[in-house]
Design an enzyme around this catalytic site. Structure first.
Site, PDB file in Angstrom:
ATOM      1  N   ASP A   1       0.820  -1.227   0.000  1.00 36.21           N
ATOM      2  CA  ASP A   1       0.000   0.000   0.000  1.00 36.21           C
ATOM      3  C   ASP A   1       0.846   1.266   0.000  1.00 36.21           C
ATOM      4  OD1 ASP A   1      -2.262  -1.711   0.309  1.00 36.21           O
ATOM      5  OD2 ASP A   1      -1.867  -1.767   2.456  1.00 36.21           O
TER       6      ASP A   1
ATOM      7  N   LYS B   1       2.088   2.580  -5.174  1.00 38.34           N
ATOM      8  CA  LYS B   1       2.945   2.253  -6.322  1.00 38.34           C
ATOM      9  C   LYS B   1       2.316   2.666  -7.652  1.00 38.34           C
ATOM     10  CE  LYS B   1       3.199  -2.028  -4.551  1.00 38.34           C
ATOM     11  NZ  LYS B   1       2.913  -1.920  -3.110  1.00 38.34           N
TER      12      LYS B   1
ATOM     13  N   GLY C   1      -4.211  -4.252  -4.137  1.00 36.56           N
ATOM     14  CA  GLY C   1      -5.219  -3.275  -4.547  1.00 36.56           C
ATOM     15  C   GLY C   1      -4.501  -2.055  -5.075  1.00 36.56           C
ATOM     16  N   HIS C   2      -4.667  -1.759  -6.347  1.00 37.79           N
ATOM     17  CA  HIS C   2      -3.986  -0.612  -6.945  1.00 37.79           C
ATOM     18  C   HIS C   2      -5.020   0.419  -7.353  1.00 37.79           C
ATOM     19  CE1 HIS C   2      -0.316  -3.240  -8.186  1.00 37.79           C
ATOM     20  NE2 HIS C   2      -0.474  -3.109  -6.893  1.00 37.79           N
TER      21      HIS C   2
ATOM     22  N   GLN D   1       2.075  -5.847  -3.095  1.00 37.72           N
ATOM     23  CA  GLN D   1       2.507  -6.007  -1.698  1.00 37.72           C
ATOM     24  C   GLN D   1       3.813  -5.231  -1.441  1.00 37.72           C
ATOM     25  OE1 GLN D   1       1.491  -9.283  -3.314  1.00 37.72           O
ATOM     26  NE2 GLN D   1      -0.510  -8.568  -2.707  1.00 37.72           N
TER      27      GLN D   1
HETATM   28  P1  IMP Z   1      -2.546 -12.843   2.153  1.00 39.58           P
HETATM   29  O1  IMP Z   1      -1.618 -12.306   1.115  1.00 39.58           O
HETATM   30  O2  IMP Z   1      -3.990 -12.604   1.837  1.00 39.58           O
HETATM   31  O3  IMP Z   1      -2.241 -14.275   2.491  1.00 39.58           O
HETATM   32  O4  IMP Z   1      -2.289 -12.024   3.506  1.00 39.58           O
HETATM   33  C1  IMP Z   1      -1.063 -12.149   4.240  1.00 39.58           C
HETATM   34  C2  IMP Z   1      -0.663 -10.817   4.836  1.00 39.58           C
HETATM   35  O5  IMP Z   1      -0.295  -9.931   3.798  1.00 39.58           O
HETATM   36  C3  IMP Z   1      -1.776 -10.096   5.609  1.00 39.58           C
HETATM   37  O6  IMP Z   1      -1.191  -9.370   6.686  1.00 39.58           O
HETATM   38  C4  IMP Z   1      -2.341  -9.141   4.583  1.00 39.58           C
HETATM   39  O7  IMP Z   1      -2.960  -8.030   5.204  1.00 39.58           O
HETATM   40  C5  IMP Z   1      -1.076  -8.739   3.872  1.00 39.58           C
HETATM   41  N1  IMP Z   1      -1.292  -8.278   2.488  1.00 39.58           N
HETATM   42  C6  IMP Z   1      -1.464  -9.027   1.383  1.00 39.58           C
HETATM   43  N2  IMP Z   1      -1.587  -8.257   0.300  1.00 39.58           N
HETATM   44  C7  IMP Z   1      -1.468  -6.989   0.710  1.00 39.58           C
HETATM   45  C8  IMP Z   1      -1.481  -5.729   0.026  1.00 39.58           C
HETATM   46  O8  IMP Z   1      -1.624  -5.621  -1.191  1.00 39.58           O
HETATM   47  N3  IMP Z   1      -1.314  -4.631   0.816  1.00 39.58           N
HETATM   48  C9  IMP Z   1      -1.137  -4.709   2.162  1.00 39.58           C
HETATM   49  N4  IMP Z   1      -1.105  -5.859   2.831  1.00 39.58           N
HETATM   50  C10 IMP Z   1      -1.285  -6.997   2.118  1.00 39.58           C
END
Ligand code: IMP
Length: 430
Positions: free
Chosen positions: A13, A16, A40-41, A225
């Site tokens: 977040d 980017k 999420g972009h 991420q």
């Molecule tokens: P997962 O990727 O859904 O398995 O989540 C694992 C961890 O990564 C959690 O703490 C999510 O909140 C975090 N996470 C996954 N994708 C994002 C992202 O795009 N932005 C922020 N946190 C993320």
């Protein structure tokens, strides 16, 4: 022309989308190399806000080919929903423009159910996942039981693979976790439709990237991420299940490091994270609300994917130094500098205090991180609204000093600064 990589330096977040949008303009191919619709972009163009989870944000640029690379995981239902939304707004998402690597892995409703089951079973130790089935899909990939997108070209093989996949997951869901089974007939029906609609988008991702590079075109690897969510280099186990770092771009697209030119790390001017795990500079109360916003603006700190309020804190330079090292960053892009306007002074974490000692680097393990206390240096704030600044000289001296301080402390030059969500609210630094 080379491969340029955009990387999140914090917990995702970072904003980017801005720099991706800027560079996508000159790219022949924009590619996602890891993760799935957990990302999420948000891309803002004029009054239009595009919220994308899976499709590379380069899709907004006519003529750019967008690739979902082999390192990504794909929920076809989400992909088709995004394609339909973009098409309704006049964006071309045809098979010539949007490509899906056959070696990317498919997320099914059974993976999503397993994500829920795992999180529930973890109880207070829950990771706080986005519940998009990401972890179980990468688990199946590593167990060599995954469903690759290439199956979408072979309906018979797809049906066989899905039937056995759902049956195996149902055993675990019902027997192991006491949950409802997934309806296999419904999954087969849905995926038959996905195969019909997505088959023509399948591509040999690494070959596509190689051809673009060989023709002298620029390929942009769009990170999702962030470094601290990387399965190897993040705050394990509170991480995602893929490699959002620069190395992940190599395996996730099928190229070697010699084709890389710039590795651009994106850092928010403060720090946020969603989900569980230690966060040394975390704030609460009014100070947190000040940085987070109230949720009434699309750029406030509430998850694009989950809507959850993000945890917020001051900028942490040991984290940026860690990201510089892990990714060999060539430069930094500092986003959301405007959010700091109006603060009387701005603390920046320059090192940690660990058991009475000063440490400069981000610790490699979570237990040590949990014992780290931030050591702050306080920088002067500025009162001016900087959202109309377009050149470095438009910024107040204190804001310029903040940028220089970050650059020196992180060990990487800041090449751009964002001062608002709009496409033009972006400053190229000298
Ligand atoms: P997962 O990727 O859904 O398995 O989540 C694992 C961890 O990564 C959690 O703490 C999510 O909140 C975090 N996470 C996954 N994708 C994002 C992202 O795009 N932005 C922020 N946190 C993320």
């Amino acid at each position: 022309m080379p491969l340029n990589i955009i990387i999140g330096t914090q917990w995702g977040d970072e904003g980017k989308g801005h720099i991706t949008d800027r560079l996508a303009h000159d790219a022949a191919v924009v590619a996602r190399y890891s993760g799935g619709d957990n990302a999420g972009h948000t891309v803002t163009i004029g009054d239009e806000i595009f919220k994308l989870h899976l499709i590379p944000s380069g899709i907004i640029h006519p003529g750019v080919i967008c690739l979902i690379g082999n390192g990504a995981v794909v929920n076809p239902a989400v992909l088709l929903r995004e394609m339909d939304e973009l098409a309704a707004r006049g964006v071309d998402v045809g098979p010539e423009r949007l490509k899906l690597s056959g070696a990317a892995h498919l997320i099914t409703p059974a993976h999503i159910a397993m994500d829920r089951a795992h999180e529930r079973a973890r109880g207070r130790e829950a990771i706080g996942t986005t519940m998009r089935g990401i972890g179980p899909t990468y688990t199946d990939k590593a167990r060599r039981e995954g469903l690759r997108a290439e199956l979408l070209a072979d309906p018979v093989a797809l049906a066989g693979a899905l039937a056995s996949h759902v049956a195996t997951k149902n055993e675990a869901l019902v027997g192991g976790y006491g949950m409802e089974p997934v309806d296999v007939a419904a999954v087969l029906g849905e995926f038959t439709d996905y195969a019909r609609r997505l088959g023509s988008h399948l591509a040999d991702g690494p070959a596509l990237v190689d051809e673009a590079l060989a023709r002298g075109h620029m390929v942009l690897a769009e990170g999702a991420q962030g470094t601290l969510l990387d399965i190897d280099h993040g705050t394990y186990p509170f991480v995602t299940s893929s490699s959002p770092t620069a190395g992940g771009a190599m395996t996730g697209l099928g190229v070697g490091p010699r084709v890389v030119d710039r590795v651009i790390g994106v850092a928010k001017a403060f720090t946020t994270r969603v989900g569980s795990g230690p966060f040394p500079t975390e704030l609460d109360g009014a100070a947190a609300a000040r940085l987070r916003g109230m949720g009434d603006k699309p750029w406030d700190e509430f998850g694009t994917t989950t809507g959850r309020p993000r945890r917020v804190g001051w900028l942490d330079l040991p984290i940026l130094r860690h990201a510089r090292r892990v990714n060999s960053l060539s430069e930094l892009v500092l986003t959301k500098l405007d959010i700091l306007s109006g603060l009387a002074d701005i603390p920046v974490c320059v090192a940690y205090e660990l058991d009475g000692r000063r440490v400069e680097s981000f610790p490699p393990d979570l237990k040590t991180l949990a014992r780290c206390r931030p050591i702050y240096e306080t920088l002067p704030g500025w009162v001016e609204d900087i959202t109309d600044a377009r050149r470095p000289s438009d910024l107040p001296a204190a804001a310029r000093w903040y940028v220089e301080f970050v650059s020196a402390g992180a060990g990487a030059p800041v090449s751009h600064v964002s001062v608002g969500p709009g496409r033009a609210q972006f400053i190229e630094m000298e």
